[in-house]
Design a protein around this motif. Structure first.
Motif, short mmCIF file in Angstrom:
data_model
loop_
_atom_site.label_atom_id
_atom_site.label_comp_id
_atom_site.label_asym_id
_atom_site.label_seq_id
_atom_site.Cartn_x
_atom_site.Cartn_y
_atom_site.Cartn_z
N GLY A 15 -2.20 1.54 -4.47
CA GLY A 15 -1.84 2.71 -5.27
C GLY A 15 -0.34 2.85 -5.35
O GLY A 15 0.38 1.90 -5.69
N LYS A 16 0.17 4.03 -4.98
CA LYS A 16 1.61 4.30 -5.05
C LYS A 16 2.32 3.97 -3.75
O LYS A 16 3.55 4.05 -3.68
N TYR A 17 1.54 3.62 -2.71
CA TYR A 17 2.13 3.46 -1.39
C TYR A 17 1.92 2.06 -0.83
O TYR A 17 1.10 1.28 -1.32
N ILE A 18 2.65 1.76 0.25
CA ILE A 18 2.57 0.45 0.91
C ILE A 18 1.76 0.60 2.19
O ILE A 18 1.97 1.52 2.97
N GLN A 19 0.84 -0.33 2.39
CA GLN A 19 0.06 -0.37 3.62
C GLN A 19 0.48 -1.56 4.47
O GLN A 19 0.91 -2.58 3.95
#
Length: 365
Positions: A15-19
């Protein structure tokens, strides 16, 4: 330093974030860093994933000490996991999460949920519809799958639960109209925009949110087709339900009507007074008023789609053509819902019987 998005081993875009994705000493780590997706942040996460894992472990331990509840933890997981889904799907899941999970079991601590009491907890949702109950179970399985990864619980307590296939029988609110009812609805509708919507719906079988996304340039009267490649969800354009575009044929009756009505129109057809996309609920409200005025059974907008399919098949139209018009991915979907409407020919098989009998007569002779 230049880099490309998505070419890292431990820094993954969700999505909009980094994992962070990593497996250390047979322990799998997958969690959101809450860092927005940029080339610099991706490089930072890739180079510092071990430190981020240690920080994450400390945060999990602290959360365990203060008692992390389902409402708090579940929202974090839902936002991280579902942002890449279609917007209307994400909103649906979020609404079910808030309306049912948060309100009924949101206060329960994640670490306290065990397989032995999972069935009792899930019984809190026995009174909701089968569809929402299924979404609730899927969300709980998702939340606790991540809880296992994060070390909050040792096993997913909801993993082996299933929704009952038994459904409560309720009034069919999508029952197809008869040909006479359809003609009455179209002829007695004095709302021009609603009448235009209903003509397209009854004569194409398009889904309501596909019709509301139509632009005049999508309708080619010279070629006799409508290009369906988008829909409207929450007043925004998005892809169709199947994420695929298709051409819908315009029948002669519809072509004659559209030629007259769209003569001086341009741009998007179904807009409100503020030039935004028309709300499906507003169309449905006016539709119900019309049905009540005509003393016709209460139905949803989706019933127009079922009316198209059922009447076409009852009048001998080809099943493959009807399936293509509806935008079904394969014929089995059409058969599942509409096989009962296929026109039955009493003479079917008679030619085979005659040929067989003629052969027997020749052999006897």
């Amino acid at each position: 330093m230049q880099t490309t998005l998505g070419n890292f081993k431990h820094a993954k875009i969700r999505g909009k974030y980094i994992q962070v994705h990593a497996c250390i000493n047979n322990v799998r780590y997958r969690f959101s860093t809450k860092l927005r997706v940029t080339a610099r942040n991706l490089l930072y996460v890739e180079n510092n994933y071990m430190q981020l894992i240690e920080k994450h472990k400390q945060e999990v331990e602290q959360n365990n000490n203060i008692g992390l509840d389902i409402a708090t933890y579940g929202r974090e997981i839902l936002e991280a996991h579902c942002e890449q889904r279609k917007e209307n799907t994400y909103i649906r899941y979020l609404n079910v999460f808030k309306k049912y999970i948060v309100s009924r079991i949101g206060y329960l601590e994640v670490a306290e949920i065990k397989p032995k009491n999972a069935r009792e907890i899930f019984a809190n949702f026995n009174d909701i519809t089968a569809t929402n109950k299924s979404i609730v179970l899927n969300l709980l399985k998702l939340i606790f799958t991540h809880a296992v990864i994060d070390g909050l619980v040792s096993a997913n307590p909801f993993l082996h639960l299933k929704c009952s296939t038994q459904r409560v029988i309720k009034e069919d609110r999508n029952k197809p109209f008869s040909m006479q009812e359809m003609k009455q609805i179209l002829s007695k509708c004095d709302n021009a925009l609603l009448q235009l919507y209903l003509f397209i719906a009854f004569f194409t079988g398009m889904r309501p949110n596909e019709i509301l996304a139509l632009n005049v340039k999508d309708i080619d009267l010279s070629l006799g087709n409508i290009y369906v490649n988008k829909s409207v969800s929450h007043n925004k354009l998005c892809t169709t339900k199947t994420n695929a575009a298709r051409y819908v044929e315009i029948t002669a009756t519809l072509k004659q009507y559209l030629t007259s009505v769209l003569k001086d129109k341009s741009g998007y057809i179904f807009l409100d007074s503020k030039k935004g996309f028309m709300n499906e609920k507003r169309i449905a409200y006016n539709f119900k008023k019309l049905l009540k005025k005509l003393d016709i059974q209460n139905n949803t907008l989706y019933s127009t789609r079922h009316t198209f399919a059922s009447l076409m098949l009852q009048n001998g139209e080809d099943m493959h053509w009807v399936s293509k018009q509806l935008g079904h991915k394969d014929l089995s979907t059409t058969l599942q819902y509409y096989v009962k409407y296929i026109k039955q020919d009493k003479e079917r098989g008679q030619e085979f019987n005659r040929a067989f009998e003629d052969l027997e007569k020749q052999e006897v002779a």
